[in-house]
Write a protein that holds these residues in place. Structure first.
Motif, PDB file in Angstrom:
ATOM      1  N   ILE A   1       0.792  -1.080  -0.074  1.00 13.73           N
ATOM      2  CA  ILE A   1      -0.007   0.043   0.045  1.00 13.73           C
ATOM      3  C   ILE A   1       1.007   1.325  -0.037  1.00 13.73           C
ATOM      4  CG2 ILE A   1      -1.851   1.481   1.325  1.00 13.73           C
ATOM      5  CD1 ILE A   1      -2.833  -1.066  -0.225  1.00 13.73           C
ATOM      6  N   ALA A   2       1.975   1.143   0.786  1.00 14.07           N
ATOM      7  CA  ALA A   2       2.673   2.373   0.853  1.00 14.07           C
ATOM      8  C   ALA A   2       3.479   2.739  -0.326  1.00 14.07           C
ATOM      9  CB  ALA A   2       3.962   2.211   1.974  1.00 14.07           C
TER      10      ALA A   2
ATOM     11  N   GLN B   1       1.126   4.151  -2.898  1.00 16.21           N
ATOM     12  CA  GLN B   1       0.639   5.660  -2.634  1.00 16.21           C
ATOM     13  C   GLN B   1       1.908   6.186  -3.286  1.00 16.21           C
ATOM     14  OE1 GLN B   1       0.388   5.151   1.546  1.00 16.21           O
ATOM     15  NE2 GLN B   1      -1.697   5.871   1.579  1.00 16.21           N
TER      16      GLN B   1
ATOM     17  N   ILE C   1       1.418   6.412  -6.794  1.00 18.03           N
ATOM     18  CA  ILE C   1       0.372   7.528  -7.285  1.00 18.03           C
ATOM     19  C   ILE C   1       1.180   9.057  -7.091  1.00 18.03           C
ATOM     20  CG2 ILE C   1      -1.998   8.668  -6.427  1.00 18.03           C
ATOM     21  CD1 ILE C   1      -2.637   5.904  -5.779  1.00 18.03           C
ATOM     22  N   ALA C   2       1.772   9.454  -6.157  1.00 14.76           N
ATOM     23  CA  ALA C   2       2.316  10.408  -5.954  1.00 14.76           C
ATOM     24  C   ALA C   2       3.341  10.951  -7.269  1.00 14.76           C
ATOM     25  CB  ALA C   2       3.178  10.721  -4.790  1.00 14.76           C
TER      26      ALA C   2
ATOM     27  N   ARG D   1      -3.371  15.006  -6.725  1.00 13.02           N
ATOM     28  CA  ARG D   1      -3.200  14.125  -5.634  1.00 13.02           C
ATOM     29  C   ARG D   1      -4.269  13.560  -4.867  1.00 13.02           C
ATOM     30  NH1 ARG D   1       3.060  15.511  -4.332  1.00 13.02           N
ATOM     31  NH2 ARG D   1       4.081  14.871  -6.467  1.00 13.02           N
TER      32      ARG D   1
ATOM     33  N   ASN E   1      -6.857  11.273  -6.928  1.00 10.05           N
ATOM     34  CA  ASN E   1      -6.139  10.006  -7.001  1.00 10.05           C
ATOM     35  C   ASN E   1      -5.830   9.435  -5.683  1.00 10.05           C
ATOM     36  OD1 ASN E   1      -6.354  10.427  -9.939  1.00 10.05           O
ATOM     37  ND2 ASN E   1      -4.134  11.158 -10.001  1.00 10.05           N
ATOM     38  N   PHE E   2      -5.365   9.760  -4.673  1.00 11.48           N
ATOM     39  CA  PHE E   2      -5.643   8.994  -3.443  1.00 11.48           C
ATOM     40  C   PHE E   2      -6.694   8.368  -3.173  1.00 11.48           C
ATOM     41  CE2 PHE E   2      -1.086  11.368  -2.429  1.00 11.48           C
ATOM     42  CZ  PHE E   2      -0.369  10.071  -2.378  1.00 11.48           C
TER      43      PHE E   2
ATOM     44  N   ILE F   1      -7.598   4.778  -3.332  1.00  7.43           N
ATOM     45  CA  ILE F   1      -7.054   3.820  -2.353  1.00  7.43           C
ATOM     46  C   ILE F   1      -8.197   3.545  -1.573  1.00  7.43           C
ATOM     47  CG2 ILE F   1      -5.666   3.404  -0.438  1.00  7.43           C
ATOM     48  CD1 ILE F   1      -3.362   4.890  -1.927  1.00  7.43           C
TER      49      ILE F   1
ATOM     50  N   THR G   1      -5.744  12.351   9.321  1.00  9.16           N
ATOM     51  CA  THR G   1      -4.558  12.689   8.254  1.00  9.16           C
ATOM     52  C   THR G   1      -4.834  13.996   7.700  1.00  9.16           C
ATOM     53  OG1 THR G   1      -4.988  10.172   7.661  1.00  9.16           O
ATOM     54  CG2 THR G   1      -3.981  11.782   6.032  1.00  9.16           C
TER      55      THR G   1
END
Length: 415
Positions: free
Chosen positions: A126-127, A130, A133-134, A142, A145-146, A149, A341
């Protein structure tokens, strides 16, 4: 909404991974923590209390492996590329699930623990996703697109537990048993490996290949969390909240089985229902609520509501009422995680975003590693239902810490 480049392959990569994870949720508790289950593995001579302790340790194996390994896998992806590390991570998941299925079939308890630890040690996908994606999106895109997830998590949480409950149920197909969900999850991870290899472009082609690793990054990050005076309250709130929710998720299925006689299929159906509310929260509720209220205002209500919902679950005597409480729990939890977050991000300048969010990830990883170990002993010493009130208490404490101590910094933290 249209996505280009690697976004669709990354979405399906995360979705397949989350389905594989969700498949296991209804099955693992029955192996060690529910003596009345036909899939119970502990031999004669083991007490139910010992089973609770072993189950807690088994659940913790994955989290402990991920806590130490995920930052290293993330660092490696900076040096050798995202695609290679995703391939390694997802293939490791396939091997871990296969070993677990073999452990069940042969009643080899040590192999079960080795399999879960191995899965955790390779579980940084997952990390890395991510980070990919960045790599592939402009800063202004972003957030959108995040959101992929979150959508993949929600869909995986609907499909996975439902499938897991059915694949372990011999009344569905005569040869279905406790090994079938793990073999299926392993095959799904192998299919995901092939999908990444053939469909996902490398998003970091300029990776140097020169490897310098900070092996203690996770522990260092946790230490840093309490050296940021402006963020100390947020990190403390995050730790207590995630720890409390981990107490809940570790023993919720055991609680359902003991109090309500839930089978794997019943547990899978319940978590699929929760998954529907998770998707609804991400798609509708969060978008509406955040337009009208600040993160601070939302968190003051959502954290306390999460604690109350878990306390309500622990007090329920009628299984039908679980489905009444579930929407409140899913919505409150979704709002809490999203806004914690967001508040962390808003409290930091652009030059330290990665550091601040990376520290938050390490704090969360540590928070979900400890409760399974402790919950097993609590269940053995008191009752297997006791971890749920403990979960509620931890989250209430998180609410108190946040309400009493959080003050928005005058200026965002900078390097």
């Amino acid at each position: 909404m249209r996505f280009s480049g690697p976004m669709i392959p990354l979405f399906f990569t995360i979705l397949l991974d989350m389905i594989g994870y969700g498949i296991l949720i209804p099955v693992i508790p029955m192996l060690l923590a529910e003596p009345s289950s036909p899939h119970y593995l502990l031999p004669e001579g083991f007490s139910a209390d010992q089973g609770f302790v072993l189950y807690g340790v088994l659940v913790a194996m994955f989290s402990i492996g991920s806590f130490f390994a995920a930052p290293i896998i993330g660092q490696l992806s900076d040096h050798v590329g995202r695609k290679k590390m995703l391939l390694l991570s997802v293939f490791g998941t396939a091997i871990g699930h296969a070993l677990f299925a073999i452990g069940i079939a042969t009643r080899n308890l040590p192999l079960l623990f080795i399999a879960r630890l191995a899965d955790g040690l390779t579980g940084g996908n997952i990390a890395v996703a991510q980070a990919a994606i960045a790599d592939a999106t402009r800063p202004e895109d972003r957030a959108k697109n995040f959101g992929l997830i979150g959508a993949a998590f929600g869909l995986g949480f609907i499909i996975g537990p439902f499938l897991g409950g059915k694949l372990a149920d011999p009344s569905v197909v005569s040869w279905f048993d406790a090994t079938v969900p793990f073999w299926f999850a392993s095959l799904l991870a192998l299919a995901n490996t092939f999908f990444i290899w053939t469909m996902l472009p490398e998003t970091r082609p300029q990776a140097s290949g020169r490897i310098t690793l900070a092996w203690s990054r996770s522990l260092a990050n946790v230490g840093k969390a309490f050296h940021h005076p402006a963020l100390r309250t947020l990190y403390s709130t995050q730790f207590l909240y995630q720890a409390g929710f981990a107490f809940y998720t570790t023993f919720a299925a055991v609680f359902f089985a003991i109090r309500f006689g839930f089978s794997e299929g019943d547990i899978g159906n319940y978590f699929a229902y929760v998954g529907l509310w998770i998707v609804f929260t991400q798609a509708v509720v969060t978008r509406i609520v955040t337009k009208h209220y600040s993160e601070r205002t939302i968190l003051r209500v959502s954290i306390a509501t999460t604690a109350l919902a878990i306390l309500a679950v622990s007090a329920i005597k009628d299984a039908e009422l679980l489905y009444v409480v579930a929407p409140f729990l899913a919505i409150a939890n979704g709002l809490s995680l999203a806004n914690m977050t967001s508040l962390l991000s808003r409290s930091a300048g652009a030059d330290v975003q990665g550091e601040v969010l990376g520290i938050g990830a390490s704090v969360s990883a540590l928070a979900i590693s400890i409760p399974p170990l402790v919950a097993g002993f609590i269940a053995a010493a008191i009752t297997p239902e006791a971890p749920l009130p403990v979960a509620s208490g931890c989250i209430f404490l998180a609410a108190l810490v946040f309400i009493a101590s959080y003050r928005r910094p005058a200026h965002p933290l900078s390097a």
